[in-house]
Design a protein around this motif. Structure first.
Motif, PDB file in Angstrom:
ATOM      1  N   MET A  73       4.025   7.421  14.745  1.00  0.00           N
ATOM      2  CA  MET A  73       5.101   6.466  14.481  1.00  0.00           C
ATOM      3  C   MET A  73       5.011   6.307  13.148  1.00  0.00           C
ATOM      4  O   MET A  73       6.083   6.365  12.342  1.00  0.00           O
ATOM      5  CB  MET A  73       4.642   5.186  15.021  1.00  0.00           C
ATOM      6  CG  MET A  73       5.546   4.025  14.650  1.00  0.00           C
ATOM      7  SD  MET A  73       5.205   2.561  15.524  1.00  0.00           S
ATOM      8  CE  MET A  73       5.445   1.361  14.537  1.00  0.00           C
ATOM      9  N   PHE A  74       3.938   6.468  12.222  1.00  0.00           N
ATOM     10  CA  PHE A  74       3.972   6.288  10.787  1.00  0.00           C
ATOM     11  C   PHE A  74       4.525   7.232  10.083  1.00  0.00           C
ATOM     12  O   PHE A  74       5.160   7.114   9.058  1.00  0.00           O
ATOM     13  CB  PHE A  74       2.522   6.067  10.171  1.00  0.00           C
ATOM     14  CG  PHE A  74       1.891   4.547  10.273  1.00  0.00           C
ATOM     15  CD1 PHE A  74       2.562   3.742   9.520  1.00  0.00           C
ATOM     16  CD2 PHE A  74       0.986   4.051  11.344  1.00  0.00           C
ATOM     17  CE1 PHE A  74       1.994   2.362   9.593  1.00  0.00           C
ATOM     18  CE2 PHE A  74       0.541   2.828  11.488  1.00  0.00           C
ATOM     19  CZ  PHE A  74       1.032   1.978  10.733  1.00  0.00           C
ATOM     20  N   LYS A  75       4.658   8.587  10.691  1.00  0.00           N
ATOM     21  CA  LYS A  75       5.538   9.773  10.144  1.00  0.00           C
ATOM     22  C   LYS A  75       6.827   9.441   9.923  1.00  0.00           C
ATOM     23  O   LYS A  75       7.508   9.836   9.290  1.00  0.00           O
ATOM     24  CB  LYS A  75       5.007  11.035  10.644  1.00  0.00           C
ATOM     25  CG  LYS A  75       3.816  11.317  10.625  1.00  0.00           C
ATOM     26  CD  LYS A  75       3.299  12.765  11.430  1.00  0.00           C
ATOM     27  CE  LYS A  75       1.977  13.089  11.209  1.00  0.00           C
ATOM     28  NZ  LYS A  75       1.569  14.177  11.873  1.00  0.00           N
ATOM     29  N   ILE A 119       5.640  -0.026  -4.054  1.00  0.00           N
ATOM     30  CA  ILE A 119       4.482   1.141  -4.103  1.00  0.00           C
ATOM     31  C   ILE A 119       3.463   1.086  -3.248  1.00  0.00           C
ATOM     32  O   ILE A 119       2.988   1.550  -2.438  1.00  0.00           O
ATOM     33  CB  ILE A 119       3.939   0.930  -5.518  1.00  0.00           C
ATOM     34  CG1 ILE A 119       5.199   1.513  -6.655  1.00  0.00           C
ATOM     35  CG2 ILE A 119       2.911   1.869  -5.802  1.00  0.00           C
ATOM     36  CD1 ILE A 119       4.946   1.290  -8.085  1.00  0.00           C
ATOM     37  N   GLY A 120       2.960  -0.330  -2.845  1.00  0.00           N
ATOM     38  CA  GLY A 120       1.868  -0.622  -1.935  1.00  0.00           C
ATOM     39  C   GLY A 120       2.280  -0.190  -0.584  1.00  0.00           C
ATOM     40  O   GLY A 120       1.415   0.382   0.188  1.00  0.00           O
ATOM     41  N   TRP A 121       3.391  -0.525  -0.099  1.00  0.00           N
ATOM     42  CA  TRP A 121       4.050  -0.197   1.242  1.00  0.00           C
ATOM     43  C   TRP A 121       3.925   1.094   1.460  1.00  0.00           C
ATOM     44  O   TRP A 121       3.493   1.751   2.476  1.00  0.00           O
ATOM     45  CB  TRP A 121       5.453  -1.023   1.305  1.00  0.00           C
ATOM     46  CG  TRP A 121       5.927  -0.450   2.742  1.00  0.00           C
ATOM     47  CD1 TRP A 121       7.025   0.405   2.873  1.00  0.00           C
ATOM     48  CD2 TRP A 121       5.517  -0.735   4.066  1.00  0.00           C
ATOM     49  NE1 TRP A 121       7.424   0.587   4.269  1.00  0.00           N
ATOM     50  CE2 TRP A 121       6.569  -0.012   4.916  1.00  0.00           C
ATOM     51  CE3 TRP A 121       4.713  -1.439   4.552  1.00  0.00           C
ATOM     52  CZ2 TRP A 121       6.423  -0.145   6.245  1.00  0.00           C
ATOM     53  CZ3 TRP A 121       4.531  -1.860   6.039  1.00  0.00           C
ATOM     54  CH2 TRP A 121       5.557  -0.997   6.754  1.00  0.00           C
ATOM     55  N   ARG A 122       4.708   1.986   0.469  1.00  0.00           N
ATOM     56  CA  ARG A 122       4.712   3.379   0.437  1.00  0.00           C
ATOM     57  C   ARG A 122       3.460   4.012   0.418  1.00  0.00           C
ATOM     58  O   ARG A 122       3.063   4.863   1.346  1.00  0.00           O
ATOM     59  CB  ARG A 122       5.293   4.001  -0.610  1.00  0.00           C
ATOM     60  CG  ARG A 122       6.942   3.582  -0.601  1.00  0.00           C
ATOM     61  CD  ARG A 122       7.771   4.318  -1.500  1.00  0.00           C
ATOM     62  NE  ARG A 122       7.921   5.736  -0.938  1.00  0.00           N
ATOM     63  CZ  ARG A 122       8.854   6.499  -1.484  1.00  0.00           C
ATOM     64  NH1 ARG A 122       9.868   6.144  -2.366  1.00  0.00           N
ATOM     65  NH2 ARG A 122       8.923   7.541  -1.307  1.00  0.00           N
ATOM     66  N   THR A 172      -0.622   6.751   3.559  1.00  0.00           N
ATOM     67  CA  THR A 172      -2.022   7.118   4.174  1.00  0.00           C
ATOM     68  C   THR A 172      -2.100   6.961   5.717  1.00  0.00           C
ATOM     69  O   THR A 172      -3.020   7.986   6.225  1.00  0.00           O
ATOM     70  CB  THR A 172      -2.961   6.003   3.463  1.00  0.00           C
ATOM     71  OG1 THR A 172      -2.628   4.846   3.725  1.00  0.00           O
ATOM     72  CG2 THR A 172      -3.080   6.437   2.071  1.00  0.00           C
ATOM     73  N   ARG A 173      -1.519   6.094   6.170  1.00  0.00           N
ATOM     74  CA  ARG A 173      -1.484   6.151   7.636  1.00  0.00           C
ATOM     75  C   ARG A 173      -0.910   7.290   8.405  1.00  0.00           C
ATOM     76  O   ARG A 173      -1.608   7.678   9.535  1.00  0.00           O
ATOM     77  CB  ARG A 173      -0.960   4.939   8.304  1.00  0.00           C
ATOM     78  CG  ARG A 173      -1.650   3.601   7.830  1.00  0.00           C
ATOM     79  CD  ARG A 173      -2.944   3.500   8.439  1.00  0.00           C
ATOM     80  NE  ARG A 173      -3.407   2.293   7.908  1.00  0.00           N
ATOM     81  CZ  ARG A 173      -4.256   2.054   7.033  1.00  0.00           C
ATOM     82  NH1 ARG A 173      -4.439   2.964   5.849  1.00  0.00           N
ATOM     83  NH2 ARG A 173      -4.886   0.748   6.686  1.00  0.00           N
TER      84      ARG A 173
END
Length: 47
Positions: A1-3, A34-37, A42-43
């Motif tokens: 899902m994160f992909k 930036i934090g969200w990306r 990483t996930r």
């Protein structure tokens, strides 16, 4: 899902590294993006 989310982020959200953004001069919204990306990337790599 994160992909999938990472691919959508790449299409919709701006890339600050291409714009040579200085992180110390970034606005609140830019740091949030930036934090969200970073979180999604990483996930996506962990999957």
């Amino acid at each position: 899902m994160f992909k999938i989310i990472a691919k959508v982020n790449k299409l919709l959200l701006p890339s600050f590294s291409k714009k040579q953004l200085d992180l110390s001069k970034a606005t609140k919204w830019q740091t949030v993006i930036i934090g969200w990306r970073y979180y999604v990337t990483t996930r996506a790599l962990d999957e």
